[in-house]
Design a protein around this motif. Structure first.
Motif, PDB file in Angstrom:
ATOM      1  N   PHE A  19       0.826  -1.207   0.000  1.00  0.00           N
ATOM      2  CA  PHE A  19       0.000   0.000   0.000  1.00  0.00           C
ATOM      3  C   PHE A  19       0.864   1.262   0.000  1.00  0.00           C
ATOM      4  N   LEU A  20       1.964   1.252   0.760  1.00  0.00           N
ATOM      5  CA  LEU A  20       2.826   2.439   0.816  1.00  0.00           C
ATOM      6  C   LEU A  20       3.438   2.741  -0.541  1.00  0.00           C
ATOM      7  N   LEU A  21       3.874   1.685  -1.249  1.00  0.00           N
ATOM      8  CA  LEU A  21       4.441   1.889  -2.580  1.00  0.00           C
ATOM      9  C   LEU A  21       3.414   2.481  -3.529  1.00  0.00           C
ATOM     10  N   PHE A  22       2.159   2.034  -3.379  1.00  0.00           N
ATOM     11  CA  PHE A  22       1.117   2.487  -4.288  1.00  0.00           C
ATOM     12  C   PHE A  22       0.710   3.930  -4.007  1.00  0.00           C
ATOM     13  N   ILE A  23       0.559   4.251  -2.734  1.00  0.00           N
ATOM     14  CA  ILE A  23      -0.021   5.553  -2.411  1.00  0.00           C
ATOM     15  C   ILE A  23       0.971   6.698  -2.552  1.00  0.00           C
ATOM     16  N   THR A  24       2.289   6.391  -2.694  1.00  0.00           N
ATOM     17  CA  THR A  24       3.250   7.480  -2.893  1.00  0.00           C
ATOM     18  C   THR A  24       2.983   8.218  -4.195  1.00  0.00           C
ATOM     19  N   ARG A  25       2.250   7.525  -5.116  1.00  0.00           N
ATOM     20  CA  ARG A  25       1.932   8.166  -6.394  1.00  0.00           C
ATOM     21  C   ARG A  25       0.657   9.002  -6.310  1.00  0.00           C
ATOM     22  N   LEU A  26      -0.029   8.995  -5.138  1.00  0.00           N
ATOM     23  CA  LEU A  26      -1.285   9.709  -4.997  1.00  0.00           C
ATOM     24  C   LEU A  26      -1.069  11.005  -4.244  1.00  0.00           C
ATOM     25  N   ASN A  27      -2.048  11.903  -4.354  1.00  0.00           N
ATOM     26  CA  ASN A  27      -1.963  13.144  -3.590  1.00  0.00           C
ATOM     27  C   ASN A  27      -2.298  12.879  -2.132  1.00  0.00           C
ATOM     28  N   ALA A  28      -2.156  13.905  -1.307  1.00  0.00           N
ATOM     29  CA  ALA A  28      -2.303  13.719   0.142  1.00  0.00           C
ATOM     30  C   ALA A  28      -3.682  13.214   0.520  1.00  0.00           C
ATOM     31  N   GLN A  29      -4.722  13.742  -0.134  1.00  0.00           N
ATOM     32  CA  GLN A  29      -6.083  13.330   0.192  1.00  0.00           C
ATOM     33  C   GLN A  29      -6.294  11.853  -0.164  1.00  0.00           C
ATOM     34  N   GLU A  30      -5.807  11.469  -1.365  1.00  0.00           N
ATOM     35  CA  GLU A  30      -5.946  10.071  -1.778  1.00  0.00           C
ATOM     36  C   GLU A  30      -5.153   9.145  -0.869  1.00  0.00           C
ATOM     37  N   GLN A  31      -3.980   9.605  -0.391  1.00  0.00           N
ATOM     38  CA  GLN A  31      -3.183   8.773   0.524  1.00  0.00           C
ATOM     39  C   GLN A  31      -3.955   8.480   1.807  1.00  0.00           C
ATOM     40  N   ARG A  32      -4.607   9.503   2.353  1.00  0.00           N
ATOM     41  CA  ARG A  32      -5.369   9.282   3.589  1.00  0.00           C
ATOM     42  C   ARG A  32      -6.491   8.278   3.363  1.00  0.00           C
ATOM     43  N   VAL A  33      -7.143   8.319   2.209  1.00  0.00           N
ATOM     44  CA  VAL A  33      -8.235   7.384   1.897  1.00  0.00           C
ATOM     45  C   VAL A  33      -7.732   5.957   1.851  1.00  0.00           C
ATOM     46  N   TYR A  34      -6.615   5.732   1.174  1.00  0.00           N
ATOM     47  CA  TYR A  34      -6.157   4.355   1.005  1.00  0.00           C
ATOM     48  C   TYR A  34      -5.481   3.784   2.239  1.00  0.00           C
ATOM     49  N   ILE A  35      -4.841   4.622   3.041  1.00  0.00           N
ATOM     50  CA  ILE A  35      -4.331   4.121   4.320  1.00  0.00           C
ATOM     51  C   ILE A  35      -5.496   3.663   5.189  1.00  0.00           C
ATOM     52  N   HIS A  36      -6.564   4.445   5.176  1.00  0.00           N
ATOM     53  CA  HIS A  36      -7.753   4.073   5.946  1.00  0.00           C
ATOM     54  C   HIS A  36      -8.336   2.750   5.438  1.00  0.00           C
ATOM     55  N   GLN A  37      -8.418   2.600   4.096  1.00  0.00           N
ATOM     56  CA  GLN A  37      -8.971   1.365   3.525  1.00  0.00           C
ATOM     57  C   GLN A  37      -8.084   0.169   3.839  1.00  0.00           C
ATOM     58  N   ALA A  38      -6.757   0.370   3.826  1.00  0.00           N
ATOM     59  CA  ALA A  38      -5.852  -0.732   4.136  1.00  0.00           C
ATOM     60  C   ALA A  38      -6.077  -1.226   5.556  1.00  0.00           C
ATOM     61  N   LYS A  39      -6.194  -0.282   6.496  1.00  0.00           N
ATOM     62  CA  LYS A  39      -6.432  -0.666   7.883  1.00  0.00           C
ATOM     63  C   LYS A  39      -7.805  -1.319   8.035  1.00  0.00           C
ATOM     64  N   GLN A  40      -8.769  -0.820   7.264  1.00  0.00           N
ATOM     65  CA  GLN A  40     -10.119  -1.364   7.358  1.00  0.00           C
ATOM     66  C   GLN A  40     -10.157  -2.821   6.921  1.00  0.00           C
ATOM     67  N   ILE A  41      -9.527  -3.147   5.813  1.00  0.00           N
ATOM     68  CA  ILE A  41      -9.520  -4.530   5.328  1.00  0.00           C
ATOM     69  C   ILE A  41      -8.765  -5.436   6.285  1.00  0.00           C
ATOM     70  N   ASP A  42      -7.605  -4.938   6.780  1.00  0.00           N
ATOM     71  CA  ASP A  42      -6.780  -5.763   7.653  1.00  0.00           C
ATOM     72  C   ASP A  42      -7.475  -6.047   8.984  1.00  0.00           C
ATOM     73  N   SER A  43      -8.113  -5.015   9.536  1.00  0.00           N
ATOM     74  CA  SER A  43      -8.741  -5.179  10.857  1.00  0.00           C
ATOM     75  C   SER A  43     -10.102  -5.846  10.771  1.00  0.00           C
ATOM     76  N   PHE A  44     -10.727  -5.787   9.592  1.00  0.00           N
ATOM     77  CA  PHE A  44     -12.070  -6.348   9.472  1.00  0.00           C
ATOM     78  C   PHE A  44     -12.075  -7.842   9.779  1.00  0.00           C
ATOM     79  N   MET A  45     -11.129  -8.574   9.181  1.00  0.00           N
ATOM     80  CA  MET A  45     -11.109 -10.020   9.389  1.00  0.00           C
ATOM     81  C   MET A  45     -10.744 -10.377  10.822  1.00  0.00           C
ATOM     82  N   ASP A  46      -9.897  -9.552  11.467  1.00  0.00           N
ATOM     83  CA  ASP A  46      -9.611  -9.780  12.887  1.00  0.00           C
ATOM     84  C   ASP A  46     -10.885  -9.648  13.717  1.00  0.00           C
ATOM     85  N   THR A  47     -11.650  -8.609  13.437  1.00  0.00           N
ATOM     86  CA  THR A  47     -12.904  -8.395  14.159  1.00  0.00           C
ATOM     87  C   THR A  47     -13.879  -9.528  13.900  1.00  0.00           C
ATOM     88  N   LEU A  48     -13.947  -9.955  12.645  1.00  0.00           N
ATOM     89  CA  LEU A  48     -14.878 -11.015  12.270  1.00  0.00           C
ATOM     90  C   LEU A  48     -14.492 -12.338  12.929  1.00  0.00           C
TER      91      LEU A  48
END
Length: 753
Positions: A19-48
Motif C-alpha cells: 500500500f505504501l508503494l502504491f499511495i506514494t503516487r497519490l496526492n495527500a487526500q488520496e493517501q489518507r483514503v487508502y491508508i484508511h482502507q488498508a487498515k479497514q480490510i486488515d482489521s475487518f477479518m480480525d474483528t470477524l
C-alpha cells in the motif's frame, strides 16, 4: 502456533508495504483514503474472527460399510479454523445417523476435550434396514455457519436378513451440487487465478469490464482460513491487471482471491488450492509382513514433520479386513477434508456478497464449552431475584444449589457427566416458599437439516461387484461365526414381566397385554402423553362408536375395534365427562362427534412422558374383565331402547380396552404441576467403550488414542483374526499445533492359517 502468528505479522507487513508503494503516487487526500482502507480490510477479518471464529470438525471412522449389528467406531478432531489449533469454543459434539428420507435414526452427544473425542455408535439389528445412511457431526456453534459447515459422510449398512445389496433410487442424502458463485455484478471485472505445479508463483489476472468505474475504487485481497495474506488496491482503468504472487505467502489449503469495491462488497471471487507439502510424515512397520491367524501383531509407529523432525501428536488407527471392506475411495481423509474440501463446500455454496453484513449477522446458536443447566425463575412474569435454585441427580448421586441473579437467571456448571441423566430442579423465593414460582429451563433444540440430493458416488459403489462381494462375505461370516459367539441367544425370547411401581392395576403387578415402564418414559423426554400413546401402543387409533344414551355416533380412541377408556392413577378420565347431557338433533356434526375424543385428548396432552412412571394396556378378556366390572356404567352395559345392541361395552356388544397410566404425583387426571419444580432430561452423554475384536469381523482393530512420544514413536498391538486375509491400515491425526497427517496402507499385512 508461533510460526503461524509470525506468518500473520509478515502478511500484515507485506500488505502495508504494498500500500505504501502504491499511495506514494497519490496526492495527500488520496493517501489518507487508502491508508484508511488498508487498515479497514486488515482489521475487518480480525474483528470477524473474534466475533465468529469458525470450527472445523472431522470424523475418522473405522470403515464405511457396516452390518446392522455392528458398532461404528470413530474419533473426532475439532479445530479452530485459522491456525488449526484445538478449538476451545465447544466442549460438546452431536452426531446423527440419518436415513434416506432425512429421518434421524440415532442422535448422540459426546464430550470433547482439547479438540479430541472418540466413541462408538451401536447399530441395533432391528432398527436399521439395509441401505445408505448419512453420518453427521457438528457442534452447536457450527450451526451458525449453515448446513455446509457441518461434517457429513455416507455409510452403508447391511441388514443381517438381507440377501441383496440395496441401492435405493430414492436416496437423496450426501453432498449438494455446487452452485455457481454469484456476485453483485458480473459486469465489473473478470478474475482468473492460475496455479501450476512446480511454479513458485501464482498468476492472478483481473480484467476490467466497465470503463466507467473510478480508477482506484477496488482491491485485490487473498485470504486463507479467513486470514488476510495479501491485499493491494487495483486500478481498473488501466486495462488488464496481472499479479505474480509468491506461493510461500499462503499456508497449505484453499486460498480465496477476492475483488472488493470500496464498500467491501464482493465483485468477484475465485478459490485455488495451495500445497506446501508440509503434512506430517506417518510411517509404521511390523516385524513380519506375513502372520498366522490369531498371532499377536505389533505396529511400530513413527511421526515426523516435513523436515523429519519427530513430533508428538494424537492419532487414530483402523485395521480392516480387505475381504469384508475396502479403502473408501470417496473418503477425503483428514488432511484433504480440513484443508480443501470443507472450504470448497462452505464458500462455493454460501457466497458472501457484502463483508460488512457479516458483522451484523445474528448468531442464533450459542457455543457450548461445557455442559451447563441454565434457566430463569420467575413469578407473575417477572424474574425472581435471589431465588434459591437446587439441582438433584440420582445417578450418580448429586446435589447442587445456586442463587438466581436480579433477573431470575441461574446457571449450574461443573456438572458430573452421566449417560442416563434426569435432573430435578426446584426453585424457592427468598422466604423459602414455592407459591407462584415458575421455572423455565433452557432446553437444547435439535436442528432441522435440509434433505440433501442423491449421492451418486455411493450409488455407483453399491453397483460395484467387488464391493457387493465384500459385504456378502461379511454377512456370511456373521451368520457363520456370530451364532457360535453368543448371537444364538438372539433367537430365544425370554422376558420377565414388566412391572410399574405404584400402579393401580386391578390385575396386580405385570397383569397387562403391554407395559411401558419408567425406563421407556426416560427415552421420550417432554413428549405429550397423547403422542406417546399413539406412537407406542400398537393398534391404537381413532374411530366412531355409539355412546349411550345418544343414538348418534361419536368419535374416540379404539384398539382392535374396542373402545378405549383411559384410567389415570386408578381414576377414570370419563368421570368428568357429562354422559347424560341432552343430545341435540345436530349431534352428528363434527363438533358433536368429537366431543368425548377432545375431552380425552385434552386430559392426555396435559401430561408429558416426564410426568409418567408407567403405562399398562389391557384389551384381552383375561385382563379387562375386572376393569369392566369396576368402570362400566349401567348405560354402557345395557341394551339400547330399541332392543338392539349399542355396539359398545360389556354384555351388549364389543368389549372395552383400558389404558392404565401411573403418574409420578399419583394424583390422577387432576394433577397440577408442582410450583417451582422442573424435571430436566437432556440428551445424555455417550461414553466410549473399549474396542474388542470378534476374531472374524471387518474391523480387526481400532485404536483411537495413539499419542506419540518426544521421539515421534508409539506402539500398537493387536491380535490377528481367525481367517486368512490381508489387512489394510489407515492412520490419521495431528500434532494439535497446526500440522495434520494421514496415511493409508492397502494390504499391508497378510494373514495365513
Amino acid at each position: 502456533m508461533k510460526r503461524r502468528e509470525s506468518a500473520v505479522r509478515y502478511f500484515r507487513l507485506f500488505v502495508c508495504c504494498v500500500f505504501l508503494l502504491f499511495i506514494t503516487r497519490l496526492n495527500a487526500q488520496e493517501q489518507r483514503v487508502y491508508i484508511h482502507q488498508a487498515k479497514q480490510i486488515d482489521s475487518f477479518m480480525d474483528t470477524l474472527r473474534n466475533k465468529m471464529p469458525m470450527e472445523r470438525l472431522y470424523l475418522h471412522l473405522d470403515k464405511f460399510n457396516y452390518l446392522a449389528s455392528d458398532t461404528i467406531w470413530f474419533k473426532a478432531y475439532l479445530f479452530e479454523d485459522a491456525y488449526l489449533m484445538p478449538s476451545t469454543k465447544s466442549g460438546i459434539i452431536y452426531m446423527e445417523l440419518v436415513n434416506t428420507e432425512n429421518q434421524v435414526m440415532k442422535r448422540m452427544k459426546f464430550p470433547v476435550r482439547y479438540g479430541l473425542c472418540w466413541g462408538n455408535i451401536s447399530l441395533g439389528e432391528s432398527d436399521l434396514p439395509s441401505g445408505t445412511y448419512l453420518l453427521r457431526g457438528y457442534t452447536n456453534w457450527m450451526l451458525n455457519f449453515g448446513q455446509d459447515a457441518v461434517f457429513s459422510t455416507s455409510i452403508y449398512i447391511a441388514d443381517l436378513n438381507s440377501k441383496t445389496i440395496v441401492s435405493r433410487e430414492s436416496a437423496r442424502i450426501g453432498s449438494k451440487s455446487i452452485k455457481p458463485v454469484t456476485r453483485i455484478t458480473d459486469k465489473v471485472a473478470a478474475l482468473e487465478v492460475v496455479s501450476l505445479p512446480g511454479k513458485l508463483q501464482l498468476e492472478v489476472a483481473v480484467l476490467p469490464l466497465d470503463d466507467t468505474l473510478p480508477a482506484t475504487d477496488h482491491y485485490l485481497v487473498a485470504l486463507s482460513r479467513d486470514v488476510v495474506c495479501y491485499a493491494v488496491p487495483i486500478d481498473l482503468k488501466g486495462g488488464k491487471i496481472v499479479k505474480f504472487i509468491d506461493k510461500q505467502l499462503f499456508p497449505t489449503g484453499m486460498t480465496r482471491f477476492v475483488v472488493l469495491n470500496r464498500s467491501l462488497q464482493v465483485v468477484k471471487e475465485r478459490m485455488v488450492y495451495i500445497d506446501q507439502q508440509d503434512q506430517l510424515k506417518i510411517s509404521f512397520s511390523t516385524a513380519h509382513a506375513v502372520h498366522k491367524a490369531m498371532d499377536s501383531i505389533t505396529l511400530q509407529i513413527q511421526v515426523a514433520d516435513k523436515n523429519n523432525v519427530p513430533l508428538q501428536g494424537s492419532f487414530s488407527l483402523a485395521v480392516t479386513d480387505d475381504g469384508q471392506t475396502g479403502i473408501d475411495k470417496r473418503s477425503h481423509g483428514l488432511v484433504t477434508y480440513i484443508l480443501r474440501v470443507s472450504d470448497s463446500l462452505l464458500y462455493s455454496r454460501n457466497p458472501v456478497h457484502d463483508w460488512k453484513e457479516l458483522l451484523n449477522k445474528e448468531l442464533k446458536y450459542k457455543a457450548e464449552p461445557e455442559f451447563i443447566i441454565s434457566g430463569r425463575a420467575n413469578s407473575a412474569f417477572k424474574g425472581l431475584s435471589e431465588a434459591k435454585v437446587s439441582l438433584f441427580l440420582q445417578k450418580p448421586l448429586m446435589f447442587m444449589d445456586t442463587i438466581a441473579g436480579p433477573d431470575g437467571r441461574f446457571v449450574f456448571k461443573n456438572i458430573p457427566m452421566s449417560d442416563t441423566a434426569v435432573y430435578k430442579i426446584q426453585a424457592r423465593n427468598k422466604k423459602g416458599k414455592n407459591f407462584f414460582v415458575n421455572l423455565e429451563v433452557d432446553e437444547w433444540v435439535a436442528p432441522v437439516f435440509e434433505l440433501m440430493p442423491k449421492l451418486e458416488q455411493m450409488d455407483s459403489l453399491l453397483k460395484d461387484a467387488n464391493f457387493v462381494q465384500k459385504v456378502q462375505k461379511a454377512l456370511s461370516f456373521k451368520q457363520k461365526f456370530g451364532k457360535a459367539t453368543g448371537h444364538m441367544l438372539d433367537e430365544v425370547n425370554i422376558e420377565a414381566k414388566k412391572i410399574v411401581k405404584g400402579s393401580y392395576n386391578l390385575n396386580g403387578p405385570g397383569g397387562a397385554d403391554q407395559t411401558l415402564t419408567e425406563r421407556d418414559m426416560l427415552k421420550e423426554g417432554k413428549k405429550s402423553l397423547y403422542s406417546l400413546l399413539m406412537e407406542r401402543v400398537p393398534g391404537l387409533g381413532t374411530g366412531s362408536y355409539l355412546f349411550p344414551p345418544s343414538r348418534q355416533r361419536k368419535f374416540g380412541l379404539k384398539i382392535k375395534g374396542q373402545l378405549v377408556k383411559i384410567i389415570i392413577d386408578g381414576i377414570d378420565v370419563d368421570q368428568s365427562y357429562e354422559y347424560w347431557q341432552s343430545m341435540s338433533s345436530d349431534d352428528d356434526t363434527l363438533e358433536g362427534m368429537q366431543e368425548r375424543f377432545l375431552h380425552l385428548k385434552t386430559n392426555l396432552e396435559h401430561f408429558t412422558a416426564e410426568d409418567v412412571k408407567g403405562i399398562e394396556v389391557m384389551y384381552n378378556s383375561l385382563y379387562n374383565i375386572k376393569y369392566n366390572n369396576k368402570f362400566l356404567s349401567q348405560a354402557e352395559t345395557r341394551f339400547s331402547r330399541g332392543g338392539g345392541l349399542t355396539g359398545v361395552g360389556g354384555v351388549s356388544g364389543i368389549d372395552y380396552a383400558y389404558i392404565e397410566v401411573t403418574t409420578r404425583s399419583g394424583k390422577g387426571p387432576f394433577m397440577k404441576p408442582t410450583p417451582g419444580t422442573y424435571l430436566y432430561k437432556p440428551l445424555p452423554f455417550s461414553l466410549p467403550l473399549k474396542f474388542q475384536s470378534s476374531g472374524y469381523g471387518a474391523t480387526v482393530h481400532w485404536e483411537p488414542n495413539i499419542v506419540t512420544n518426544e521421539k515421534g514413536e508409539a506402539l500398537v498391538s493387536f491380535r490377528a483374526g481367525t481367517q486368512p486375509a490381508t489387512y489394510s491400515i489407515v492412520m490419521e491425526g495431528s500434532d494439535m499445533n497446526g500440522q495434520l497427517g494421514s496415511v493409508t496402507k492397502p494390504a499391508f499385512i497378510t494373514i495365513t492359517r
